[in-house]
Design a protein around this motif. Structure first.
Motif, PDB file in Angstrom:
ATOM      1  N   THR A  65      32.391  15.529 -57.893  1.00  0.00           N
ATOM      2  CA  THR A  65      31.182  15.663 -57.145  1.00  0.00           C
ATOM      3  C   THR A  65      29.759  15.422 -56.756  1.00  0.00           C
ATOM      4  O   THR A  65      28.778  15.166 -56.835  1.00  0.00           O
ATOM      5  CB  THR A  65      32.263  16.882 -56.811  1.00  0.00           C
ATOM      6  N   ILE A  66      29.335  15.952 -58.682  1.00  0.00           N
ATOM      7  CA  ILE A  66      28.810  16.294 -59.319  1.00  0.00           C
ATOM      8  C   ILE A  66      28.122  14.737 -58.811  1.00  0.00           C
ATOM      9  O   ILE A  66      26.843  14.026 -58.703  1.00  0.00           O
ATOM     10  CB  ILE A  66      28.743  16.620 -60.388  1.00  0.00           C
ATOM     11  N   VAL A  67      28.908  13.552 -59.459  1.00  0.00           N
ATOM     12  CA  VAL A  67      28.643  12.015 -59.274  1.00  0.00           C
ATOM     13  C   VAL A  67      28.018  11.757 -58.100  1.00  0.00           C
ATOM     14  O   VAL A  67      27.341  10.702 -58.414  1.00  0.00           O
ATOM     15  CB  VAL A  67      29.855  10.849 -60.516  1.00  0.00           C
ATOM     16  N   GLY A  68      28.949  11.527 -57.577  1.00  0.00           N
ATOM     17  CA  GLY A  68      28.478  11.880 -55.539  1.00  0.00           C
ATOM     18  C   GLY A  68      27.840  11.441 -55.522  1.00  0.00           C
ATOM     19  O   GLY A  68      26.695  11.114 -54.780  1.00  0.00           O
ATOM     20  N   LEU A  69      26.957  13.024 -55.841  1.00  0.00           N
ATOM     21  CA  LEU A  69      26.044  13.535 -55.238  1.00  0.00           C
ATOM     22  C   LEU A  69      24.712  12.843 -55.959  1.00  0.00           C
ATOM     23  O   LEU A  69      23.560  12.497 -55.823  1.00  0.00           O
ATOM     24  CB  LEU A  69      25.735  14.690 -55.335  1.00  0.00           C
ATOM     25  N   LEU A  70      24.625  12.718 -57.600  1.00  0.00           N
ATOM     26  CA  LEU A  70      23.904  12.019 -58.457  1.00  0.00           C
ATOM     27  C   LEU A  70      23.703  10.157 -57.679  1.00  0.00           C
ATOM     28  O   LEU A  70      22.730  10.114 -57.278  1.00  0.00           O
ATOM     29  CB  LEU A  70      24.455  11.813 -59.552  1.00  0.00           C
ATOM     30  N   ILE A  71      24.739  10.086 -57.125  1.00  0.00           N
ATOM     31  CA  ILE A  71      24.613   8.159 -56.858  1.00  0.00           C
ATOM     32  C   ILE A  71      24.211   8.184 -56.071  1.00  0.00           C
ATOM     33  O   ILE A  71      22.991   8.274 -55.532  1.00  0.00           O
ATOM     34  CB  ILE A  71      25.921   7.473 -56.251  1.00  0.00           C
ATOM     35  N   ALA A  72      24.106   9.185 -54.932  1.00  0.00           N
ATOM     36  CA  ALA A  72      23.556   9.007 -53.492  1.00  0.00           C
ATOM     37  C   ALA A  72      22.155   9.163 -53.418  1.00  0.00           C
ATOM     38  O   ALA A  72      21.011   8.771 -53.130  1.00  0.00           O
ATOM     39  CB  ALA A  72      24.046  10.421 -52.135  1.00  0.00           C
ATOM     40  N   ASP A  73      22.119   9.908 -54.376  1.00  0.00           N
ATOM     41  CA  ASP A  73      20.169  10.416 -54.530  1.00  0.00           C
ATOM     42  C   ASP A  73      19.567   9.704 -54.715  1.00  0.00           C
ATOM     43  O   ASP A  73      18.591   8.894 -54.776  1.00  0.00           O
ATOM     44  CB  ASP A  73      20.482  11.619 -55.885  1.00  0.00           C
ATOM     45  N   THR A  74      20.512   8.347 -55.939  1.00  0.00           N
ATOM     46  CA  THR A  74      19.299   7.246 -56.606  1.00  0.00           C
ATOM     47  C   THR A  74      19.659   6.196 -55.830  1.00  0.00           C
ATOM     48  O   THR A  74      18.190   5.816 -55.513  1.00  0.00           O
ATOM     49  CB  THR A  74      19.747   7.147 -57.814  1.00  0.00           C
ATOM     50  N   LEU A  75      20.425   6.113 -54.619  1.00  0.00           N
ATOM     51  CA  LEU A  75      20.641   5.357 -53.840  1.00  0.00           C
ATOM     52  C   LEU A  75      19.226   5.231 -52.715  1.00  0.00           C
ATOM     53  O   LEU A  75      19.038   4.084 -52.549  1.00  0.00           O
ATOM     54  CB  LEU A  75      22.294   5.200 -53.776  1.00  0.00           C
ATOM     55  N   GLY A  76      18.943   6.741 -52.399  1.00  0.00           N
ATOM     56  CA  GLY A  76      17.614   6.689 -51.710  1.00  0.00           C
ATOM     57  C   GLY A  76      16.703   6.122 -52.729  1.00  0.00           C
ATOM     58  O   GLY A  76      15.879   6.309 -51.980  1.00  0.00           O
ATOM     59  N   LEU A  91      17.071   6.453 -42.128  1.00  0.00           N
ATOM     60  CA  LEU A  91      18.099   6.477 -41.172  1.00  0.00           C
ATOM     61  C   LEU A  91      19.774   5.603 -42.094  1.00  0.00           C
ATOM     62  O   LEU A  91      20.460   6.562 -42.621  1.00  0.00           O
ATOM     63  CB  LEU A  91      18.281   5.129 -40.609  1.00  0.00           C
ATOM     64  N   TYR A  92      18.649   4.961 -43.640  1.00  0.00           N
ATOM     65  CA  TYR A  92      19.699   4.467 -44.745  1.00  0.00           C
ATOM     66  C   TYR A  92      20.060   5.311 -45.613  1.00  0.00           C
ATOM     67  O   TYR A  92      21.133   5.471 -45.765  1.00  0.00           O
ATOM     68  CB  TYR A  92      18.428   3.299 -44.814  1.00  0.00           C
ATOM     69  N   ILE A  93      18.812   6.038 -46.022  1.00  0.00           N
ATOM     70  CA  ILE A  93      19.270   7.126 -46.712  1.00  0.00           C
ATOM     71  C   ILE A  93      20.488   8.120 -45.851  1.00  0.00           C
ATOM     72  O   ILE A  93      21.622   8.394 -47.107  1.00  0.00           O
ATOM     73  CB  ILE A  93      18.472   8.048 -46.512  1.00  0.00           C
ATOM     74  N   ALA A  94      20.189   8.722 -45.044  1.00  0.00           N
ATOM     75  CA  ALA A  94      21.689   9.701 -44.210  1.00  0.00           C
ATOM     76  C   ALA A  94      22.508   8.384 -43.979  1.00  0.00           C
ATOM     77  O   ALA A  94      23.765   9.370 -44.471  1.00  0.00           O
ATOM     78  CB  ALA A  94      20.958   9.168 -42.756  1.00  0.00           C
ATOM     79  N   PHE A  95      22.659   6.950 -43.525  1.00  0.00           N
ATOM     80  CA  PHE A  95      23.768   6.978 -44.010  1.00  0.00           C
ATOM     81  C   PHE A  95      24.315   6.110 -45.633  1.00  0.00           C
ATOM     82  O   PHE A  95      25.423   6.896 -45.654  1.00  0.00           O
ATOM     83  CB  PHE A  95      23.275   4.787 -42.961  1.00  0.00           C
ATOM     84  N   ILE A  96      23.819   5.827 -46.203  1.00  0.00           N
ATOM     85  CA  ILE A  96      23.999   5.940 -47.906  1.00  0.00           C
ATOM     86  C   ILE A  96      25.047   7.397 -48.634  1.00  0.00           C
ATOM     87  O   ILE A  96      25.735   7.218 -48.798  1.00  0.00           O
ATOM     88  CB  ILE A  96      22.960   6.087 -49.065  1.00  0.00           C
ATOM     89  N   VAL A  97      24.026   8.203 -48.194  1.00  0.00           N
ATOM     90  CA  VAL A  97      25.039   9.891 -48.332  1.00  0.00           C
ATOM     91  C   VAL A  97      26.293   9.652 -47.675  1.00  0.00           C
ATOM     92  O   VAL A  97      26.830  10.729 -47.959  1.00  0.00           O
ATOM     93  CB  VAL A  97      23.914  11.229 -47.334  1.00  0.00           C
ATOM     94  N   VAL A  98      26.433   9.101 -45.947  1.00  0.00           N
ATOM     95  CA  VAL A  98      27.647   9.735 -45.622  1.00  0.00           C
ATOM     96  C   VAL A  98      28.483   8.818 -46.510  1.00  0.00           C
ATOM     97  O   VAL A  98      29.582   8.962 -46.394  1.00  0.00           O
ATOM     98  CB  VAL A  98      27.411   9.156 -44.403  1.00  0.00           C
ATOM     99  N   CYS A  99      28.298   7.681 -46.666  1.00  0.00           N
ATOM    100  CA  CYS A  99      29.214   6.482 -47.216  1.00  0.00           C
ATOM    101  C   CYS A  99      29.686   7.582 -48.545  1.00  0.00           C
ATOM    102  O   CYS A  99      30.526   7.231 -48.590  1.00  0.00           O
ATOM    103  CB  CYS A  99      28.706   5.092 -46.656  1.00  0.00           C
ATOM    104  N   ILE A 100      28.560   7.885 -49.399  1.00  0.00           N
ATOM    105  CA  ILE A 100      28.820   8.104 -50.469  1.00  0.00           C
ATOM    106  C   ILE A 100      30.432   8.914 -50.302  1.00  0.00           C
ATOM    107  O   ILE A 100      31.843   9.043 -50.992  1.00  0.00           O
ATOM    108  CB  ILE A 100      28.225   8.593 -51.611  1.00  0.00           C
TER     109      ILE A 100
END
Lengths: 322, 314
Positions: free
Chosen positions: B240-251, B286-295
């Motif tokens: 769960t934590i790693v997912g949040l971290l990835i979404a964060d850095t990809l944004g 939109l990109y950032i939202a898309f990344i978060v949802v995909c992750i």
């Protein structure tokens, strides 16, 4: 009694709380013969499970063996290092637990959990371990074992899970199986099935059994000999029929009286007044003195010794003439 | 199978909802895009003309639909500030941010997981205590300060890495790696600290479970109990934590990209907000939202692989 397989002599286990040691098991001396089934009975908190955990070398961090000996086939377990003990654990002595729902790893297929045991102790290949596990699963009465092998514990019922535990415990043909309340968490109908299974396994494999329960009715079903425990002491030991017909210790008598039965229908069931004293509140004298209906002055002053009350019948009570 | 279909449907709906919200927010925000392009002293006639070419005269619903149509066909519009297609700008910036994210994720896992296991196994010992204090620090220290510290140590004193700037992969892979290593580390350190703490706590919780006692009673060694039994049972919170971290850095990481002067998405986001570059900003959000949802979708899939008990909640 046949040759002695497990021998416990004057074992004492204490919990360290703060700076103080509180003995939780004292003067535990008993034997289990080869292929024999011995029961330990008593209320919660009297030291049944602690006895089994000390045989397994799985005492919690705060508890330690302060005195005495446990021998398996004449070899001392207490002095052997953690490494050696784990060679005995699982191979010569195995254990099944009260709640099979939590005793199995929820994220490992059940068959694999059985095979892991064979892989660890029998020096077989993965494929052989799998086959052994499948055979064992069939032996403990599970069907469609090929499919069951890959199932996870949550897909099984409580009774099936306990069968898995039993298969796991017996796959390496241990000398001794410790069953700690193996039926307590199960439905009554399943209880009977599991008890039958354990009895059959004891007959067919010759694995000796230490059967722990608070239920004398269950003990009667499976055991050859019974040890009654109270507040960290053994208070009575006898062959099962002898103990049920002629209990000599007031505590045993109280336990038997509080068993429901057809002849007691319509009457208020007997209960022993009071409860097991907590670990930190144990005084000198007979551990049962505070609840004993016939306690006398000496009972409060001195811990009685185990004495013979018949052939193969031992009792720890001042009131019984030796 | 139904699990995946439902999760995919949820993913699609979420993205759609985000696009609606994004569009609405930019409608409500003050500031006329035509005015921004032409400046404050543009005359009314010019403004009206530009509004018409930008399509601002049409009703909102119509504009939303055409935006969605354009976006889904890759036609992202033209940036007001850069006067270039948004798609081209993204194509330039994305590799920087993605490389940074992958590198920092790698560092987080490679360093975080073993250390988490290590301090769980040594619980109560001095070395574990020392590491726990360090992780506390890792969580507390802000990343820009870490970034400066890393520059001071590794770039200024030891001259191992460049102090700032970005070298594209196709120019020099080693150069790219060197230019990204320090920023990735600065990004990873708080993540490493969090992963260590979560993994340690879950492992210690697991060690008190009945199945661990069963594993001990089987005669397994502590090592096998850890790796074969406890680790998989401890992965869910860490995932769960790693997912949040990835979404964060990809944004895009605004602070770290700025300190190291990396031309990533974080930098771009700040500029586009500052200049009210609506087409660019809309696409980025939109990109950032898309990344978060995909992750989140990927994390859900992994949950199910780790723990077969996880089912759809009704």
């Amino acid at each position: 009694m046949t040759n002695s397989l497990l021998e416990m002599r004057d074992l004492e286990v204490a919990f360290t709380l703060g700076k103080q040691d509180y003995p939780a098991l004292q003067q535990m001396t008993f034997q289990i013969g080869e292929k024999e089934t011995v029961g330990i009975v008593g209320e919660s908190g009297c030291g049944k499970s602690l006895t089994s955990l000390s045989i397994m070398g799985l005492l919690p961090g705060t508890a330690k063996i302060t005195k005495g000996e446990i021998r398996l086939d004449g070899k001392s377990l207490v002095t052997s290092s953690a490494q050696q003990w784990s060679g005995v654990r699982g191979k010569d002595i195995t254990m099944i637990f009260q709640d099979p729902m939590t005793a199995l790893n929820p994220l490992m297929p059940v068959g694999k959990q059985i095979a892991e045991m064979a892989l660890l102790h029998l020096g077989v290949s993965r494929k052989e371990a799998r086959q052994l596990a499948l055979d064992m699963m069939a032996k403990v009465g599970l069907s469609r074992v090929d499919r069951l092998y890959g199932d996870y514990p949550h897909q099984l019922s409580g009774g099936m899970m306990q069968r898995i535990m039993i298969a796991m415990a017996l796959i390496c043909q241990p000398k001794l199986l410790i069953a700690d309340e193996p039926t307590t968490a199960l439905d009554v109908t399943i209880q009977a099935q599991i008890l039958n299974l354990l009895r059959d396994m004891n007959h067919s494999t010759g694995t000796a059994m230490l059967f722990i329960s608070h239920d004398l009715g269950v003990i009667r079903e499976v055991c050859d000999r019974v040890i009654v425990m109270y507040a960290g002491y053994m208070v009575e030991e006898a062959p099962v029929e002898e103990l049920l017909d002629h209990p000599r210790h007031p505590y045993t008598a109280g336990l038997l009286q509080s068993l429901p039965g057809a002849d007691k229908r319509g009457r208020i069931l007997y209960t022993i007044p009071g409860r097991v004293p907590p670990l930190t509140g144990r005084r000198t004298g007979c551990p049962f003195a505070g609840r004993c209906p016939s306690a006398t002055a000496i009972c409060a002053a001195e811990v009685p010794q185990m004495k013979k009350a018949g052939e193969q019948h031992l009792v720890r009570c001042h009131l019984v003439a030796g | 199978m139904r699990f995946y279909i439902r999760k995919l449907a949820a993913l699609f709906l979420t993205v759609l909802l985000v696009s609606v919200i994004t569009f609405l927010v930019f409608q409500v925000l003050p500031g006329d895009p035509a005015q921004i392009v032409l400046g404050v002293d543009a005359d009314a006639h010019q403004l009206a003309e530009l509004r018409k070419t930008m399509g601002l005269e049409r009703p909102a619903a119509e504009r939303y639909l055409s935006w969605i149509k354009d976006t889904s066909t890759g036609e992202l519009g033209t940036s007001l500030r850069y006067q270039r297609p948004v798609a081209d700008i993204l194509q330039e910036r994305l590799p920087v941010t993605i490389s940074l994210a992958i590198l920092s994720l790698g560092l987080t896992l490679i360093i975080g997981l073993p250390l988490g296991i290590y301090i769980a196994r040594r619980d109560g010992k001095i070395s574990a205590l020392f590491l726990s204090v360090l992780t506390q620090l890792g969580v507390a220290v802000p990343s820009f300060w870490l970034a400066f510290l890393l520059i001071l140590i590794f770039s200024v004193t030891f001259r191992l890495f460049p102090t700032y700037g970005y070298v594209p992969w196709h120019e020099s892979p080693l150069g790219a790696l060197k230019s990204l290593f320090l920023p990735a580390l600065a990004l990873a350190i708080p993540g490493i600290a969090v992963v260590i703490r979560y993994l340690r706590n879950t492992l210690l919780d697991q060690s008190r479970m009945d199945y661990v006692r069963t594993a001990r009673s089987k005669g397994l060694r502590e090592r096998s109990i850890m790796y074969r039994h406890m680790l998989r049972n401890s992965l869910i919170p860490v995932l769960t934590i790693v997912g949040l971290l990835i979404a964060d850095t990809l944004g895009g990481s605004i602070v770290v990209e700025n300190v190291f002067a990396l031309p990533g998405l974080g930098n771009l986001l700040i500029t586009s907000i500052g200049t009210r570059d609506l087409p660019l900003l809309q696409t980025l959000v939109l990109y950032i939202a898309f990344i978060v949802v995909c992750i989140n979708f990927i994390v859900d899939m992994l949950y199910k692989i780790i723990d077969p008990r996880i089912r759809l909640k009704r």
